[in-house]
Scaffold this active site. Structure first.
Site, PDB file in Angstrom:
ATOM      1  N   ILE A   1       0.862  -1.182   0.000  1.00 59.44           N
ATOM      2  CA  ILE A   1       0.000   0.000   0.000  1.00 59.44           C
ATOM      3  C   ILE A   1       0.900   1.234   0.000  1.00 59.44           C
ATOM      4  O   ILE A   1       1.788   1.361   0.840  1.00 59.44           O
ATOM      5  CB  ILE A   1      -0.940   0.008   1.222  1.00 59.44           C
ATOM      6  CG1 ILE A   1      -1.770  -1.286   1.259  1.00 59.44           C
ATOM      7  CG2 ILE A   1      -1.842   1.235   1.169  1.00 59.44           C
ATOM      8  CD1 ILE A   1      -2.634  -1.538   0.051  1.00 59.44           C
ATOM      9  N   LYS A   2       0.632   2.137  -0.948  1.00 58.47           N
ATOM     10  CA  LYS A   2       1.471   3.324  -1.102  1.00 58.47           C
ATOM     11  C   LYS A   2       0.942   4.478  -0.252  1.00 58.47           C
ATOM     12  O   LYS A   2      -0.249   4.803  -0.312  1.00 58.47           O
ATOM     13  CB  LYS A   2       1.509   3.763  -2.568  1.00 58.47           C
ATOM     14  CG  LYS A   2       2.152   2.754  -3.500  1.00 58.47           C
ATOM     15  CD  LYS A   2       1.955   3.105  -4.963  1.00 58.47           C
ATOM     16  CE  LYS A   2       2.816   4.273  -5.402  1.00 58.47           C
ATOM     17  NZ  LYS A   2       2.735   4.457  -6.882  1.00 58.47           N
TER      18      LYS A   2
END
Length: 883
Positions: free
Chosen positions: A146-147
């Site tokens: 997850i960025k």
């Protein structure tokens, strides 16, 4: 293009140097075509990154997501973000599955795909962590990251994500200081897990350090020919790698590594070359080092596979990098300020791209709700012209320019255009008023009011009339009567039908100076001079607003002033009466909002329901099929009243226009000329033989839900604006309406009436193919008269094979009157009058309602004669003898 074998060898050489090759791209077709799996099998890539720009291009550039979004739409209301997450999760899961062999073979070191947190939470740790956990669980794949952006909150979010077991990609990093904070956050997160006796051997993270954008920014501060140009970005990344080597060494790291931890690898992002003077592999060839990732757009990847000389380059340049950065500082460039600005710009760009992506998704969901435009084939011979016009719209960005408020879509002069586009956003802006309108209606009913009488003309009255005819009145709420005439008998009929003690009068006028409406107000105010029994809808600052304040009316609704009357159905003018009769205003606006998004600037013109319809009716008019014949289901039959005004008053000017034919029953093909274009809401079996005879037919989707009226209001408004572009006219002004008003005032002031007109026989003898016959009846609009006129128009149509219209005066003056004077000279006008009107005074005026109606008829006649129109003035009985 290189062969798969060459591509695999080039990529594998990078992997052998310790650098993973990731693809900075994702799309449904890349996955479903098998290309992604092939690239993984060939060793071309070992991971992927995604971002809103990538998804926006994928959604906008294909129909790959339409079926899934249609399924999402069928399940009911859903936010654009949630709809996007659904389709994106499908892609991310599939990509993760394709990369799973890499993940397994490298023991969780490689084989990841990244998915980004939405904008708006980049400064909120709690929301970022919560959404990251939700998305990670929703995707349910171990090889997903997850960025989170490299803001202070994003860095802390990464620490908490790692501690919670969520793989994380810290993105949008330009500063080495931010890199240091990110590495520290990763280490701290691992230590927190270790202290809690949780495994860390399957936790992964990358620190995405953006490269080429730094050169773009710094080069702008350096003089032409500076040897530092094209060097700072690489030096900045190389410095970050030096810090990486220090962060992931020594006793602290060794303790974590002994427990199975993986290093947080630097990921070189933004590695596509933006300056064409630089090598297309500049940001790859000098950043090759162990424990790194380079995520590349497709064209950069192809260049790398084609001609990159793979060898370790980065470590040897660490000292040189410091020299370059010292030179940049000596040149007066503040690197910290540049990287801070790049982060701010990156966040803003990300938000812009994300919002555009959501617009695309929302438009596709909306299209699934409202239905795609009909097949062009139904337009017959008009289809090629309509298709070409849609191509022009696309090329000239007509739809986008409409949404941006560009008046040159219609005319070089912005007058009565730039201040008339507020209707475009009404489905959204009026949604906030739904609760207030419902409360107003409930309070009126609670006070014992049982009937609302709307005093208004044209755009102030037609939408409420349509809504009441379609929905009726809900139990416990108010009945509605619309008074849009100066006919004394009709006014008295309304007065007799109501109980004044339990009636609320709605006085509606945009300008605040409509003579009919102010006369009605005066008349009923004298009957019941109690402000609590009146409400007013008008523009801010109008004379009516001032009068409402003086009389302390129950409520004054100040409408947005940037909306013309005929485009006001979804404003207070339509929604206040709707609420009073119990229409669910929020639901009506939801349907309108779906159509608004389907007609938005994110939708290609050929798929845009409003643009498609506007192209069809506009090109029809140019081809001589200017008689737009409306075919409506019984439940929404009266929608034709509103469309008639919208089309006629908007397009009938400068000697051209579209003639809406409302209420004329369908006949056999033989009774029609070649000037017809049929537009149906839903289907009608009687259209098939007309289509077979060569008449173009438009069938608009209709599922039978009366709340679709909200969507149709917007569709037809947008289509009318589009048709104005096709015809080269301003669809928002009404240059000839004032003429009849001025002529009426002159007659009321004592001027002579026009001379006698030609006979009915002579006027009808002039009818030719392509004409239309307009019956303008200054008669009471009652059931008997309506039936007689309906029979008359059919006899005229079938005898002369021309289109027919019927309008009651003075009501039609606010509807088709503009077309009659300003449109093409193809109308034949039969004005019907009668004598013996009952006397009905207008308080404060030197004339009665009957005298006003008579003056309006004569003023209309004078205006038609002045324009050289073919017109006869007669009575119903005489016309029945003639036909």
């Amino acid at each position: 293009m290189v062969s798969p074998a060459q591509a695999a060898n080039a990529a594998q050489r990078l992997v052998a140097q310790g650098q993973s090759v990731w693809l900075d791209y994702i799309s449904r077709s890349l996955i479903t075509s098998g290309k992604l799996e092939q690239m993984v099998r060939d060793g071309t890539i070992t991971g992927m990154t995604s971002n809103p720009t990538i998804f926006e291009k994928a959604v906008a550039g294909s129909n790959d997501y339409d079926a899934e979004l249609a399924e999402v739409a069928r399940r009911g209301d859903i936010t654009p973000y949630d709809a996007f997450v659904e389709i994106a999760v499908t892609d991310i899961r599939a990509a993760a599955d394709a990369l799973r062999p890499v993940y397994d073979a490298t023991h969780a070191v490689d084989g990841y795909v990244s998915f980004e947190l939405p904008p708006g939470i980049e400064h909120d740790v709690e929301k970022s962590v919560s959404e990251a956990k939700r998305l990670f669980a929703l995707i349910a794949r171990p090889n997903v990251m997850i960025k989170a952006p490299g803001t202070p909150a994003g860095v802390e979010a990464l620490r908490q994500m790692i501690a919670a077991g969520v793989n994380a990609n810290q993105t949008l990093m330009f500063s080495v200081d931010v890199y240091d904070a990110t590495a520290e956050a990763y280490l701290a997160g691992l230590e927190e897990r270790l202290a809690a006796d949780l495994p860390i051997d399957r936790i992964a993270s990358v620190a995405s350090f953006f490269v080429s954008r730094v050169d773009t920014a710094i080069d702008a501060h350096l003089p032409e020919g500076s040897p530092l140009r094209g060097k700072a970005a690489l030096a900045n990344a190389q410095r970050a790698y030096g810090h990486f080597l220090k962060a992931f060494s020594g006793p602290r790291w060794e303790r974590l590594a002994a427990a199975g931890a993986h290093v947080q690898r630097p990921l070189w992002a933004s590695t596509g070359t933006k300056n064409p003077a630089y090598s297309d592999i500049l940001y790859v060839e000098d950043l090759i080092a162990p424990h790194t990732v380079n995520t590349m757009p497709e064209n950069t990847l192809q260049a790398v596979l084609d001609h990159l000389d793979v060898r370790p380059t980065l470590v040897a340049q660490l000292e040189h990098a410091e020299q370059v950065l010292s030179g940049v500082a000596a040149a007066g460039v503040d690197l910290a300020a540049v990287t801070a600005r790049l982060l701010a710009d990156g966040l803003a760009s990300f938000e812009k791209d994300f919002l555009r992506l959501l617009d695309r998704v929302e438009a596709k969901v909306a299209l699934a709700h409202v239905g795609a435009p009909p097949a062009a084939a139904a337009l017959g011979a008009l289809a090629p012209a309509a298709d070409r016009r849609l191509g022009v719209f696309e090329h000239d960005k007509v739809v986008q320019r409409i949404w941006s408020g560009d008046h040159t879509v219609w005319k070089p002069d912005p007058t009565e255009i730039t201040d008339r586009l507020g209707w475009l956003k009404l489905p959204e802006t009026m949604a906030a008023e739904a609760g207030n309108l419902q409360a107003f209606a409930l309070a009126a009913a609670a006070d014992g009011l049982t009937t609302a009488v709307l005093l208004g003309m044209g755009g102030s009255s037609l939408a409420p009339e349509v809504l009441h005819a379609t929905f009726g009145s809900a139990p416990g709420l108010l009945d509605l009567k619309v008074l849009d005439t100066t006919d004394p008998a009709q006014i008295l009929a309304v007065e007799r039908a109501i109980d004044l003690r339990h009636t609320l009068f709605i006085v509606a006028s945009k300008s605040g100076g409509t003579i009919e409406t102010l006369s009605h107000f005066s008349y009923f105010w004298e009957k019941i001079p109690d402000g609590r029994r009146f409400a007013v809808i008008t523009d801010p600052g109008s004379a009516l607003a001032k009068l409402a304040s003086e009389r302390k009316v129950r409520k004054t609704f100040l409408n947005p002033p940037d909306i013309g009357g005929r485009y006001s159905a979804l404003s207070f003018f339509g929604l206040v009466p709707a609420a009073l009769i119990g229409v669910d205003v929020a639901r009506l606006l939801k349907h309108a909002r779906d159509m608004m998004h389907a007609c938005g600037d994110a939708v290609p013109a050929a798929q845009n329901p409003g643009a498609w319809l506007g192209a069809a009716i506009g090109e029809g008019a140019l081809a001589g099929r200017d008689k737009l014949t409306l075919v409506l289901p019984p439940a929404t039959r009266t929608l034709g009243y509103w469309i008639e005004q919208l089309i006629a008053e908007s397009t009938g000017k400068e000697g051209r226009g579209i003639v809406p034919i409302e209420g004329e029953p369908l006949g056999e093909p033989a009774v029609y000329g070649n000037d017809r274009l049929f537009a149906a809401l839903g289907d009608d079996a009687r259209l098939a033989p007309l289509e077979a005879a060569g008449h173009p037919v438009v069938r608009l989707p209709f599922g039978g839900d009366p709340y679709q009226l909200g969507a149709e209001f917007f569709r037809w408004e947008f289509a009318t604006a589009i048709a104005g572009n096709v015809l080269g006219i301003n669809p928002f002004d009404q240059p000839n309406v004032q003429e009849a008003k001025d002529a009426t005032n002159r007659i009321l002031g004592g001027d002579q009436a026009p001379a006698a007109t030609d006979s009915v026989a002579d006027v009808l003898a002039s009818v030719r193919a392509g004409d239309y016959i307009a019956i303008t009846a200054y008669l009471p609009r009652d059931a008997g008269t309506i039936r007689e006129l309906a029979a008359l128009r059919l006899r005229l149509r079938d005898k002369y094979h021309v289109a027919t219209t019927v309008g009651f005066g003075p009501r039609f003056l606010h509807s088709t009157g503009q077309l009659h004077k300003g449109g093409a000279n193809n109308g034949v006008f039969l004005q019907l009058v009668t004598g013996g009107d009952p006397e009905l005074t207008i308080p404060g005026k030197p004339f009665t309602f009957g005298q006003l109606k008579a003056a309006q008829a004569l003023g209309d006649l004078a205006s038609l004669v002045a324009h050289g129109r073919r017109v006869a003035r007669t009575t119903m009985a005489q016309l029945q003898k003639e036909v």
